[in-house]
Scaffold this motif. Sequence first.
Motif, mmCIF file in Angstrom:
data_model
loop_
_atom_site.group_PDB
_atom_site.id
_atom_site.type_symbol
_atom_site.label_atom_id
_atom_site.label_comp_id
_atom_site.label_asym_id
_atom_site.label_seq_id
_atom_site.Cartn_x
_atom_site.Cartn_y
_atom_site.Cartn_z
ATOM 1 N N ALA A 37 0.815 -1.214 0.000
ATOM 2 C CA ALA A 37 0.000 0.000 0.000
ATOM 3 C C ALA A 37 0.847 1.262 0.000
ATOM 4 N N ILE A 38 1.944 1.267 0.763
ATOM 5 C CA ILE A 38 2.662 2.526 0.942
ATOM 6 C C ILE A 38 4.144 2.268 1.171
ATOM 7 N N SER A 39 4.952 3.143 0.590
ATOM 8 C CA SER A 39 6.393 3.145 0.832
ATOM 9 C C SER A 39 6.774 4.457 1.486
ATOM 10 N N LEU A 40 7.700 4.378 2.425
ATOM 11 C CA LEU A 40 8.242 5.579 3.051
ATOM 12 C C LEU A 40 9.626 5.850 2.489
ATOM 13 N N ARG A 41 9.888 7.106 2.219
ATOM 14 C CA ARG A 41 11.212 7.524 1.778
ATOM 15 C C ARG A 41 11.514 8.870 2.419
ATOM 16 N N PRO A 42 12.658 9.040 3.046
ATOM 17 C CA PRO A 42 13.021 10.376 3.506
ATOM 18 C C PRO A 42 13.439 11.233 2.318
ATOM 19 N N VAL A 43 13.282 12.538 2.448
ATOM 20 C CA VAL A 43 13.738 13.450 1.406
ATOM 21 C C VAL A 43 14.352 14.645 2.113
ATOM 22 N N TYR A 44 15.269 15.327 1.450
ATOM 23 C CA TYR A 44 15.998 16.415 2.096
ATOM 24 C C TYR A 44 15.738 17.708 1.350
ATOM 25 N N CYS A 45 14.627 18.284 1.667
ATOM 26 C CA CYS A 45 14.082 19.566 1.216
ATOM 27 C C CYS A 45 13.217 19.404 -0.035
#
Length: 160
Positions: free
Chosen positions: A114-122
């Motif tokens: 259903a969902i993937s998490l990914r960090p992003v930097y700005c």
Amino acid sequence: MPDELLHLPVIHSILSRQKDAPGALLPILHAIQNAIGFIPDDAVPDIAHALNLSLAEVRGVISFYHDFRTTPPARHTLRLCRAESCQSRGSEALAAQLREQLALDDHGTSADGAISLRPVYCLGACACSPALELDGQVHARLTPERLRALVNGCLEDAAC
Ligand code: FES
């Protein structure tokens, strides 16, 4: 026909077009992911052979870069901003909330796809921190309640 065989013509086309370019590995990996959504492990021997690299070298590059996926993408991708402005306005607490609600780590994908998490930097929304991007759309001035509602929307959508 097994899914992995459906991808082979696309992968072979990318390899034949790009294998002779200098520093071809990263552009090829990006091209494969852009074309089919991820880099299947079955493609690694063909990539390694085309570039005269070992399997370990190709797998090492794939695993080094968190943006490369080795499984099909989830139906929703949520990228929570972890850069300074968002951090100063509570993004670390929101990240902890996400990890707890979904029982995933910061780069995780739910077992149901259903969902993937990914960090992003700005995300360029610093003035309205904290912010995230959900399926390409930026949501700013997040609160714990808004974040929970966005995630619940993804989970409900996936259950339909
Ligand atoms: S620091 Fe989060 S949007 Fe810029």
